[in-house]
Enzyme design. Structure first.
Site, PDB file in Angstrom:
ATOM      1  N   LYS A 193     -49.642 -51.219 -47.557  1.00 43.58           N
ATOM      2  CA  LYS A 193     -50.109 -50.288 -47.955  1.00 43.58           C
ATOM      3  C   LYS A 193     -50.514 -48.554 -48.614  1.00 43.58           C
ATOM      4  O   LYS A 193     -51.245 -49.049 -49.257  1.00 43.58           O
ATOM      5  CB  LYS A 193     -51.835 -50.366 -46.794  1.00 43.58           C
ATOM      6  CG  LYS A 193     -52.243 -51.459 -46.433  1.00 43.58           C
ATOM      7  CD  LYS A 193     -53.998 -51.664 -47.280  1.00 43.58           C
ATOM      8  CE  LYS A 193     -54.699 -53.381 -46.660  1.00 43.58           C
ATOM      9  NZ  LYS A 193     -54.160 -53.808 -44.957  1.00 43.58           N
ATOM     10  N   GLU A 208     -62.200 -48.203 -49.310  1.00 43.31           N
ATOM     11  CA  GLU A 208     -63.254 -48.389 -48.040  1.00 43.31           C
ATOM     12  C   GLU A 208     -62.081 -49.010 -47.164  1.00 43.31           C
ATOM     13  O   GLU A 208     -61.085 -49.208 -47.244  1.00 43.31           O
ATOM     14  CB  GLU A 208     -63.832 -49.959 -48.619  1.00 43.31           C
ATOM     15  CG  GLU A 208     -62.893 -51.062 -49.164  1.00 43.31           C
ATOM     16  CD  GLU A 208     -61.670 -50.693 -49.598  1.00 43.31           C
ATOM     17  OE1 GLU A 208     -62.044 -49.682 -50.358  1.00 43.31           O
ATOM     18  OE2 GLU A 208     -60.852 -50.995 -49.945  1.00 43.31           O
ATOM     19  N   SER A 240     -45.964 -57.919 -43.438  1.00 42.23           N
ATOM     20  CA  SER A 240     -46.900 -57.134 -44.072  1.00 42.23           C
ATOM     21  C   SER A 240     -47.253 -55.726 -43.270  1.00 42.23           C
ATOM     22  O   SER A 240     -47.273 -54.811 -43.681  1.00 42.23           O
ATOM     23  CB  SER A 240     -48.647 -57.504 -44.252  1.00 42.23           C
ATOM     24  OG  SER A 240     -48.873 -57.686 -43.229  1.00 42.23           O
TER      25      SER A 240
END
Ligand SMILES: *Cc1c(COP(=O)(O)O)cnc(C)c1O
Length: 393
Positions: free
Chosen positions: A90, A112, A378
């Site tokens: 991310k 968010e 990930s």
């Protein structure tokens, strides 16, 4: 024009677009006009790649997992996004968007978050750039993901617990959009996945595409060819998968396998398998497959993994699935947890629960001994240790 790429109007096939309230129209179209120019600008690229290298720790390794490969009878490489600063992919996107926000003269950042990973990535880059940061998070998630809430606070962000709806990611996103409507001129909304109104899905995919750019180089070095036979990744909103497949979308030699969260099983009523169960609709500003009832009410998704329980899916992936460019498998909670333990015991790598869904899909595949598989891990599993250990009691 490739059927897998975004078109001029911001659609992937029938999916995508920008369905926003009138009050946001100006700032969304401002973003649509600005993003490509900025992302292609040499000075932006230089700053972005410098931070990816020195701050995030890229390139992330492409690791040949020998014992895992032996088990599945092929050659499996793991793309190690778990080794990034803050523990997941991310951060790649968060850095790109905050650099864009700065160039657009925005002063305030909102985001968010569900599990808290995107909130932490955003709070991190806001600390780095000295910018104000407000993170919306469902109250249920605030309680479930206590450590990430503390991390965001330590980083200087304000965490606003959201008490509407089921108090999870969907509700946090609604609240972030509401905030954006109240402060359209000075606020930049950093969305954490390939979702939201155009240009977010394309922008996030481009910022994450560094993953497949590196895979190409690393495979060429290690395998003597720059493409694999299979690419595998998990999908929540779709950003780590988009980054993994980005440079291979039109290369049909490469098969794409995506793992969505089956939860307790797609027919159990407790699932987040959006592509298997969803119907076309509009949510959070874009058209996609959405888990909804006959009246169009959103069904609350369920997965053991807080990062995968989103009731929609990125428009790129909806299109890839509809055109059968990607095979989408629903991997259940128990399969994901088992796969996480398997990777841990075979390779000494504890994956995030989200990534464990991609690993859980290996069991369903029939590989040839010569197949080269690249699977994206990930994120790392530190945040999930309690869940793993409680599940195995
Ligand atoms: C957020 C998250 C995901 C799911 O998001 P995508 O946008 O689908 O990638 C997957 N893995 C990890 C580790 C995450 O933090």
């Amino acid at each position: 024009m490739s059927p897998y790429q975004i078109n001029q109007e911001g659609y992937y096939g029938e999916f995508g677009g920008a369905y926003v309230p009138e009050i946001l129209h100006k700032c969304v179209s401002e973003l649509q006009h600005a993003y490509l120019n900025v992302l292609e600008d040499p000075s932006f690229k230089k700053e972005f790649h410098q931070l990816l290298k020195d701050y995030v720790g890229r390139p992330s390794p492409l690791y040949l997992a020998r014992r895992l490969s032996e088990k599945y009878g092929c050659k499996i490489y793991l793309k190690r996004e778990d080794l990034n600063h803050t523990g997941a992919h991310k951060i790649n996107n968060a850095i790109g968007q905050i650099l864009l926000a700065r160039r657009m003269g925005k002063k305030r950042i909102i985001a968010e978050t569900g599990a808290g990973q995107h909130g932490v990535a955003t709070a991190t880059v806001c600390a780095l750039m000295g910018m104000e940061c407000v993170v919306y998070m469902g109250k249920t998630d605030v309680e479930r993901q206590h450590v990430n809430v503390e991390r965001m606070k330590m980083l200087g962000a304000t965490v606003r617990p959201v008490t509407s709806g089921n108090m999870t990611l969907k509700d946090a996103t609604n609240e972030a959009i509401r905030d954006w409507c109240c402060h359209p001129s000075d606020t930049f909304y950093i969305i954490g996945s390939t979702v939201g109104p155009h240009p977010y899905p394309d922008m996030v995919a481009r910022l994450q595409s560094v993953i497949s750019e590196e895979i190409r180089k690393q495979l060429l070095e290690q395998e003597g060819r720059d493409y694999p036979d299979y690419l595998m990744a998990c999908i929540g909103g779709g950003s780590n998968a988009a980054g993994t497949v980005y440079h291979y979308l039109d290369d049909e030699r490469v098969k794409i396998v995506l793992a969505e969260a089956g939860g307790l099983g797609i027919h159990s009523g407790k699932s987040a398998a959006t592509i298997h169960l969803g119907k076309v609709g509009v949510l959070h500003g874009f058209k996609t497959y959405i888990m909804q009832d006959a009246d169009g009410q959103i069904l609350e998704p369920y997965s053991i993994s807080a990062g995968l329980d989103y009731p929609g899916i990125g428009p790129m992936h909806a299109n890839l699935a509809q055109r059968k460019r990607a095979t989408v498998l629903a991997v259940n909670d128990d399969e994901a947890v088992e796969a996480a333990f398997e990777l841990t015991r075979l390779e000494g790598i504890i994956p995030a629960l989200e990534s464990a869904h991609a690993l859980g899909a290996l069991n369903r595949m029939q590989f040839k001994p010569t197949d080269v598989v690249v699977l994206t891990v990930s994120g790392r599993g530190d945040k999930d240790l309690d869940t793993y250990l409680n599940y195995h009691k």
